[in-house]
Design an enzyme around this catalytic site. Structure first.
Site, PDB file in Angstrom:
ATOM      1  N   MET A  30     -18.608 -31.303  42.369  1.00  0.00           N
ATOM      2  CA  MET A  30     -18.156 -32.442  41.565  1.00  0.00           C
ATOM      3  C   MET A  30     -16.775 -32.151  40.977  1.00  0.00           C
ATOM      4  O   MET A  30     -16.306 -32.858  40.078  1.00  0.00           O
ATOM      5  CB  MET A  30     -19.163 -32.761  40.464  1.00  0.00           C
ATOM      6  CG  MET A  30     -20.509 -33.205  41.051  1.00  0.00           C
ATOM      7  SD  MET A  30     -21.453 -34.264  39.991  1.00  0.00           S
ATOM      8  CE  MET A  30     -21.697 -33.207  38.586  1.00  0.00           C
ATOM      9  N   GLY A  31     -16.129 -31.107  41.500  1.00  0.00           N
ATOM     10  CA  GLY A  31     -14.753 -30.836  41.114  1.00  0.00           C
ATOM     11  C   GLY A  31     -14.597 -30.116  39.791  1.00  0.00           C
ATOM     12  O   GLY A  31     -15.537 -29.554  39.253  1.00  0.00           O
ATOM     13  N   HIS A  34     -13.868 -23.998  39.417  1.00  0.00           N
ATOM     14  CA  HIS A  34     -13.758 -22.727  38.691  1.00  0.00           C
ATOM     15  C   HIS A  34     -14.231 -21.610  39.613  1.00  0.00           C
ATOM     16  O   HIS A  34     -14.575 -21.862  40.785  1.00  0.00           O
ATOM     17  CB  HIS A  34     -14.560 -22.793  37.380  1.00  0.00           C
ATOM     18  CG  HIS A  34     -15.989 -23.235  37.569  1.00  0.00           C
ATOM     19  ND1 HIS A  34     -16.927 -22.460  38.199  1.00  0.00           N
ATOM     20  CD2 HIS A  34     -16.622 -24.397  37.254  1.00  0.00           C
ATOM     21  CE1 HIS A  34     -18.083 -23.091  38.227  1.00  0.00           C
ATOM     22  NE2 HIS A  34     -17.919 -24.287  37.670  1.00  0.00           N
ATOM     23  N   HIS A  37     -17.286 -22.118  41.920  1.00  0.00           N
ATOM     24  CA  HIS A  37     -17.025 -22.856  43.162  1.00  0.00           C
ATOM     25  C   HIS A  37     -16.268 -21.973  44.157  1.00  0.00           C
ATOM     26  O   HIS A  37     -16.565 -21.980  45.350  1.00  0.00           O
ATOM     27  CB  HIS A  37     -16.174 -24.095  42.872  1.00  0.00           C
ATOM     28  CG  HIS A  37     -16.801 -25.081  41.937  1.00  0.00           C
ATOM     29  ND1 HIS A  37     -16.315 -25.308  40.667  1.00  0.00           N
ATOM     30  CD2 HIS A  37     -17.858 -25.916  42.081  1.00  0.00           C
ATOM     31  CE1 HIS A  37     -17.042 -26.231  40.074  1.00  0.00           C
ATOM     32  NE2 HIS A  37     -17.990 -26.611  40.899  1.00  0.00           N
ATOM     33  N   GLN A  61     -26.502 -39.458  39.893  1.00  0.00           N
ATOM     34  CA  GLN A  61     -27.249 -38.322  39.365  1.00  0.00           C
ATOM     35  C   GLN A  61     -27.066 -38.142  37.861  1.00  0.00           C
ATOM     36  O   GLN A  61     -27.591 -37.189  37.287  1.00  0.00           O
ATOM     37  CB  GLN A  61     -26.896 -37.040  40.122  1.00  0.00           C
ATOM     38  CG  GLN A  61     -25.507 -36.495  39.867  1.00  0.00           C
ATOM     39  CD  GLN A  61     -25.187 -35.351  40.807  1.00  0.00           C
ATOM     40  OE1 GLN A  61     -25.056 -35.518  42.006  1.00  0.00           O
ATOM     41  NE2 GLN A  61     -25.097 -34.144  40.252  1.00  0.00           N
ATOM     42  N   MET A 148     -26.801 -20.553  42.728  1.00  0.00           N
ATOM     43  CA  MET A 148     -28.079 -20.371  42.028  1.00  0.00           C
ATOM     44  C   MET A 148     -27.975 -20.744  40.551  1.00  0.00           C
ATOM     45  O   MET A 148     -28.984 -20.776  39.850  1.00  0.00           O
ATOM     46  CB  MET A 148     -28.580 -18.937  42.192  1.00  0.00           C
ATOM     47  CG  MET A 148     -29.156 -18.658  43.554  1.00  0.00           C
ATOM     48  SD  MET A 148     -30.588 -19.721  43.921  1.00  0.00           S
ATOM     49  CE  MET A 148     -31.843 -18.911  42.932  1.00  0.00           C
ATOM     50  N   SER A 185     -19.103 -22.984  34.242  1.00  0.00           N
ATOM     51  CA  SER A 185     -19.498 -24.371  34.453  1.00  0.00           C
ATOM     52  C   SER A 185     -18.328 -25.278  34.113  1.00  0.00           C
ATOM     53  O   SER A 185     -17.563 -24.994  33.186  1.00  0.00           O
ATOM     54  CB  SER A 185     -20.686 -24.706  33.547  1.00  0.00           C
ATOM     55  OG  SER A 185     -20.859 -26.106  33.469  1.00  0.00           O
ATOM     56  N   SER A 186     -18.214 -26.362  34.851  1.00  0.00           N
ATOM     57  CA  SER A 186     -17.147 -27.333  34.556  1.00  0.00           C
ATOM     58  C   SER A 186     -17.329 -27.893  33.156  1.00  0.00           C
ATOM     59  O   SER A 186     -16.371 -28.339  32.521  1.00  0.00           O
ATOM     60  CB  SER A 186     -17.179 -28.481  35.573  1.00  0.00           C
ATOM     61  OG  SER A 186     -17.128 -27.973  36.879  1.00  0.00           O
TER      62      SER A 186
HETATM   63  P1  AMP Z   1     -20.927 -28.771  40.592  1.00  0.00           P
HETATM   64  O1  AMP Z   1     -19.473 -29.016  40.854  1.00  0.00           O
HETATM   65  O2  AMP Z   1     -21.239 -28.374  39.203  1.00  0.00           O
HETATM   66  O3  AMP Z   1     -21.808 -29.861  41.136  1.00  0.00           O
HETATM   67  O4  AMP Z   1     -21.282 -27.480  41.457  1.00  0.00           O
HETATM   68  C1  AMP Z   1     -21.036 -27.425  42.838  1.00  0.00           C
HETATM   69  C2  AMP Z   1     -21.667 -26.174  43.386  1.00  0.00           C
HETATM   70  O5  AMP Z   1     -21.116 -25.042  42.730  1.00  0.00           O
HETATM   71  C3  AMP Z   1     -23.186 -26.139  43.162  1.00  0.00           C
HETATM   72  O6  AMP Z   1     -23.813 -25.583  44.310  1.00  0.00           O
HETATM   73  C4  AMP Z   1     -23.304 -25.232  41.972  1.00  0.00           C
HETATM   74  O7  AMP Z   1     -24.533 -24.560  41.892  1.00  0.00           O
HETATM   75  C5  AMP Z   1     -22.177 -24.245  42.239  1.00  0.00           C
HETATM   76  N1  AMP Z   1     -21.802 -23.574  40.987  1.00  0.00           N
HETATM   77  C6  AMP Z   1     -21.424 -24.159  39.820  1.00  0.00           C
HETATM   78  N2  AMP Z   1     -21.235 -23.223  38.869  1.00  0.00           N
HETATM   79  C7  AMP Z   1     -21.504 -22.028  39.458  1.00  0.00           C
HETATM   80  C8  AMP Z   1     -21.492 -20.681  39.005  1.00  0.00           C
HETATM   81  N3  AMP Z   1     -21.169 -20.345  37.749  1.00  0.00           N
HETATM   82  N4  AMP Z   1     -21.835 -19.706  39.881  1.00  0.00           N
HETATM   83  C9  AMP Z   1     -22.178 -20.010  41.160  1.00  0.00           C
HETATM   84  N5  AMP Z   1     -22.199 -21.259  41.649  1.00  0.00           N
HETATM   85  C10 AMP Z   1     -21.871 -22.258  40.815  1.00  0.00           C
END
Ligand code: AMP
Length: 294
Positions: A30-31, A34, A37, A61, A148, A185-186
């Site tokens: 979702m961009g 960090h 990603h 979602q 994970m 986390s974003s």
């Molecule tokens: P998101 O952009 O938050 O939807 O995350 C996209 C992908 O990145 C998902 O598979 C998340 O689980 C993964 N992700 C996000 N934060 C982390 C993190 N701190 N460590 C590992 N993977 C992450």
């Protein structure tokens, strides 16, 4: 790196790569990228010939309108980071591209949604499964990479892949953390300084639960109680959303007492951000500490 908005163009690109014998590794996001990603991009680079990533803040979602409207975005920076990480094509669709007929057809997830984030965010995983089904059809990946950090999502996507016969191998990638232990986390940018300092206790509480299991505790309730007590003592600003211990990836209690692979998961709500974290392990395969046996 190619920037692609149109689903048809995205599919044309991957089919061309496949016709040259290349495997497609896909990282949906979702961009507001960090290190978490980037670790997924890295794993994809190592194990696939052509890496495709997507940035799409998926409206279906989000239950909470405020969370959706304020989800951090910086497409220019994302494109730079993805390019530097060796992504061959970045898919940047608009809502209309992914939902051309709105929510006329969606996917419903029936297993593993009655606990953790599924319980506190009703409909969330239906939205996740819907958008991923669409993205998998557009990008046609051979391999997909998920963190994970969102362990419940991993378990549900594994079920989605199986249920709809996608020929896709899913890589479970480890959680990337800040030096103090906070999972990247974003949403971390939506914490104020005081909340950010406190947020480190989210992972510390989980570690306390893990140590208890390592010392021999197998009573689900006692482990949950220990983590919950830790949070009650240490969290002044954050409110506990949930703390749970389950078998993983089943996302339920398979036996009366904890045995086999497990997850300790928690979510904490701050004013403008809800944080999640977890630790996973296996009672059959863990160094037992010298603490008290129960
Ligand atoms: P998101 O952009 O938050 O939807 O995350 C996209 C992908 O990145 C998902 O598979 C998340 O689980 C993964 N992700 C996000 N934060 C982390 C993190 N701190 N460590 C590992 N993977 C992450």
């Amino acid at each position: 790196m190619l920037l692609i908005q149109s689903p048809a163009e995205m599919t044309r690109f991957v089919l061309k790569q496949k016709s040259r014998g290349k495997t497609i590794g896909f990282v949906p996001t979702m961009g507001f990228l960090h290190e978490g990603h980037l670790s997924l991009f890295q794993k994809a680079q190592e194990t696939s010939d052509c890496v495709v990533a997507s940035v799409f803040v998926n409206p279906t979602q989000f239950g909470d309108r405020d969370d959706y409207m304020h989800y951090p975005q910086d497409t220019e920076r994302d494109a730079r980071l993805a390019g530097e990480a060796g992504v061959a094509a970045l898919f940047l669709p608009k809502e209309q591209d992914i939902y051309p007929n709105g929510t006329a057809v969606t996917v419903k997830v029936n297993a593993g949604t009655d606990v953790l984030c599924g319980k506190s965010r009703p409909g969330h995983f239906d939205g996740v499964a819907t958008v991923l089904t669409k993205l998998f059809h557009i990008v046609r990946p051979d391999r997909v990479y998920f963190g994970m950090k969102d362990a419940q999502q991993v378990a549900i996507v594994e079920n989605l892949i199986k249920a709809f016969h996608f020929s896709i191998h899913l890589f479970r990638c480890p959680i990337v953390r800040e030096p103090d232990g906070l999972a990247r986390s974003s949403r971390n940018v939506r914490l104020n300084d005081e909340e950010r300092r406190e947020a480190v206790d989210l992972s510390r509480g989980l570690q306390q639960g893990l140590h208890l299991i390592q010392s021999g505790e197998r009573d689900f309730e006692k482990i949950i109680e220990s983590v919950t007590d830790y949070y009650h003592t240490h969290l002044k600003l954050g409110k506990i959303d949930y703390v749970d211990v389950l078998n993983y990836p089943e996302l339920r209690r398979v036996h009366k007492r904890l045995s086999g692979s497990f997850i300790i998961a928690a979510a904490v709500k701050y004013k403008h951000a809800r944080l999640i974290d977890n630790v996973t392990g296996d009672t059959e395969n863990m160094p037992l500490s010298t603490g008290n046996q129960s």
